[in-house]
Motif scaffolding. Structure first.
Motif, PDB file in Angstrom:
ATOM      1  N   MET A 147     -51.656   6.735  -5.422  1.00 17.33           N
ATOM      2  CA  MET A 147     -51.657   7.300  -3.795  1.00 17.33           C
ATOM      3  C   MET A 147     -51.506   8.757  -3.907  1.00 17.33           C
ATOM      4  O   MET A 147     -50.473   9.311  -4.608  1.00 17.33           O
ATOM      5  N   THR A 148     -52.253   9.466  -3.507  1.00 19.41           N
ATOM      6  CA  THR A 148     -52.223  10.984  -3.525  1.00 19.41           C
ATOM      7  C   THR A 148     -52.143  11.704  -1.993  1.00 19.41           C
ATOM      8  O   THR A 148     -52.751  11.239  -1.105  1.00 19.41           O
ATOM      9  N   THR A 149     -51.475  12.428  -1.805  1.00 21.01           N
ATOM     10  CA  THR A 149     -51.077  12.864  -0.214  1.00 21.01           C
ATOM     11  C   THR A 149     -51.224  14.521  -0.355  1.00 21.01           C
ATOM     12  O   THR A 149     -50.974  15.251  -1.330  1.00 21.01           O
ATOM     13  N   LEU A 150     -51.566  15.170   0.507  1.00 16.23           N
ATOM     14  CA  LEU A 150     -51.816  16.395   0.639  1.00 16.23           C
ATOM     15  C   LEU A 150     -51.282  16.985   2.047  1.00 16.23           C
ATOM     16  O   LEU A 150     -51.946  16.586   3.011  1.00 16.23           O
ATOM     17  N   THR A 151     -50.406  17.934   2.191  1.00 15.47           N
ATOM     18  CA  THR A 151     -49.731  18.192   3.520  1.00 15.47           C
ATOM     19  C   THR A 151     -49.852  19.691   3.479  1.00 15.47           C
ATOM     20  O   THR A 151     -49.661  20.391   2.426  1.00 15.47           O
ATOM     21  N   TRP A 152     -50.209  20.200   4.607  1.00 12.03           N
ATOM     22  CA  TRP A 152     -50.121  21.650   4.806  1.00 12.03           C
ATOM     23  C   TRP A 152     -49.829  22.102   6.574  1.00 12.03           C
ATOM     24  O   TRP A 152     -50.067  21.369   7.299  1.00 12.03           O
ATOM     25  N   VAL A 158     -47.460  26.444   3.531  1.00  7.81           N
ATOM     26  CA  VAL A 158     -46.805  25.815   2.487  1.00  7.81           C
ATOM     27  C   VAL A 158     -48.056  24.597   2.387  1.00  7.81           C
ATOM     28  O   VAL A 158     -48.176  23.582   3.383  1.00  7.81           O
ATOM     29  N   GLU A 159     -48.366  24.370   1.228  1.00 10.38           N
ATOM     30  CA  GLU A 159     -49.212  23.419   0.730  1.00 10.38           C
ATOM     31  C   GLU A 159     -48.578  22.356  -0.170  1.00 10.38           C
ATOM     32  O   GLU A 159     -48.083  22.991  -1.108  1.00 10.38           O
ATOM     33  N   GLU A 160     -48.539  21.073   0.114  1.00 15.95           N
ATOM     34  CA  GLU A 160     -47.933  20.318  -0.858  1.00 15.95           C
ATOM     35  C   GLU A 160     -48.641  18.968  -1.137  1.00 15.95           C
ATOM     36  O   GLU A 160     -49.466  18.498  -0.598  1.00 15.95           O
ATOM     37  N   ARG A 161     -48.682  18.705  -2.568  1.00 13.49           N
ATOM     38  CA  ARG A 161     -49.519  17.857  -3.204  1.00 13.49           C
ATOM     39  C   ARG A 161     -48.411  16.943  -3.844  1.00 13.49           C
ATOM     40  O   ARG A 161     -47.914  17.053  -4.724  1.00 13.49           O
ATOM     41  N   CYS A 162     -48.674  15.460  -3.344  1.00 14.18           N
ATOM     42  CA  CYS A 162     -47.940  14.549  -4.285  1.00 14.18           C
ATOM     43  C   CYS A 162     -48.772  13.205  -4.894  1.00 14.18           C
ATOM     44  O   CYS A 162     -49.598  12.989  -4.053  1.00 14.18           O
ATOM     45  N   GLU A 163     -48.450  12.941  -6.083  1.00 19.35           N
ATOM     46  CA  GLU A 163     -49.229  11.800  -6.670  1.00 19.35           C
ATOM     47  C   GLU A 163     -48.208  10.813  -6.970  1.00 19.35           C
ATOM     48  O   GLU A 163     -47.249  10.906  -7.571  1.00 19.35           O
ATOM     49  N   TYR A 164     -48.264   9.544  -6.483  1.00 24.48           N
ATOM     50  CA  TYR A 164     -47.429   8.321  -6.534  1.00 24.48           C
ATOM     51  C   TYR A 164     -48.300   7.623  -7.603  1.00 24.48           C
ATOM     52  O   TYR A 164     -49.301   7.245  -7.427  1.00 24.48           O
ATOM     53  N   GLY A 165     -47.547   7.058  -8.601  1.00 22.03           N
ATOM     54  CA  GLY A 165     -48.178   6.233  -9.627  1.00 22.03           C
ATOM     55  C   GLY A 165     -47.159   5.210 -10.417  1.00 22.03           C
ATOM     56  O   GLY A 165     -45.759   5.606 -10.201  1.00 22.03           O
ATOM     57  N   ILE A 166     -47.521   4.230 -10.960  1.00 24.75           N
ATOM     58  CA  ILE A 166     -46.729   3.474 -11.678  1.00 24.75           C
ATOM     59  C   ILE A 166     -45.990   4.220 -13.029  1.00 24.75           C
ATOM     60  O   ILE A 166     -46.698   4.846 -13.717  1.00 24.75           O
ATOM     61  N   ASN A 167     -44.812   4.065 -13.073  1.00 24.63           N
ATOM     62  CA  ASN A 167     -44.014   4.792 -14.177  1.00 24.63           C
ATOM     63  C   ASN A 167     -44.416   3.967 -15.652  1.00 24.63           C
ATOM     64  O   ASN A 167     -44.293   2.874 -15.488  1.00 24.63           O
TER      65      ASN A 167
END
Length: 210
Positions: free
Chosen positions: A93-98, A108-117
């Motif tokens: 799951m990838t999110t991008l917020t600004w 402020v631009e933020e990018r998050c990547e959620y993945g299995i450890n």
């Protein structure tokens, strides 16, 4: 000049649970600054990816030295766009917020990547990146430093909020302890007492000159 920040996080819950919690994370005790969330757009692609765009309204009080550069009615509100892509096949799951308000002052631009450890398939890892910029001549560096400090504080609250929602989903006791609650109430009481003392002192001073 851009201020860059990167950090990693870990949630001791499965990727599926984290994805569900992502859509249910508001409200929680650590997100009182989030006022509204509205879905602007959502669709499922032919490859079964879920694409969404949301508009978030948050309170975002600027420091006093910065308020002079903001419209009076807008200085305490921030509107945020959040794009997300959930890929059930790749389990990412990838999110991008600004921010779309006050962007000339600070973006402020933020990018998050959620993945299995990779070390524990029952846990979810998060890679978080942020880019902070400002175009205010003579103040850009100070504004960027302020934005970075606030962002780091926000990350801590975001992770605690995630853990709180996940705990509730799993039927466990939320991670917010009685100590945290008592400390917050003590601060509120102390602040109220301080304001009351100021009022009494001001009243007493006026009496001396009557």
């Amino acid at each position: 000049m851009v201020k860059y920040f990167c950090c990693a996080g870990l949630l001791r819950s499965t990727w599926d649970q984290v994805c569900i919690a992502f859509w249910q994370r508001y409200p929680n005790p650590y997100s009182n600054h989030v006022l509204t969330e509205d879905i602007i757009f959502r669709e499922v692609t032919p490859s079964n990816c879920l694409i969404s765009r949301r508009l978030l309204t948050k309170t975002s009080r600027a420091p006093r030295w910065m308020e002079r550069y903001l419209p009076k009615k807008m200085s305490s509100l921030a509107y945020i766009i959040e794009d997300s892509i959930v890929d059930p096949q790749k389990r990412t799951m990838t999110t991008l917020t600004w921010n779309i308000t006050h962007a000339r002052l600070m973006s402020v631009e933020e990018r998050c990547e959620y993945g299995i450890n990779p070390e524990n398939g029952s846990w979810t890892q998060i890679k978080r990146q942020a880019w902070i910029t400002s175009n205010v001549y003579g103040l850009s560096r100070a504004i960027q430093e302020f934005g970075l400090a606030r962002f780091k504080t926000s990350v801590t609250k975001t992770m605690k909020g995630f853990e709180y929602v996940l705990a509730k989903m799993q039927g466990e006791m939320p991670t917010r302890t009685l100590t945290e609650t008592a400390t917050e109430r003590a601060r509120e009481t102390a602040l109220a007492a301080k304001e009351k003392a100021k009022g009494l002192a001001s009243h007493a001073q006026k009496k001396q000159y009557v």
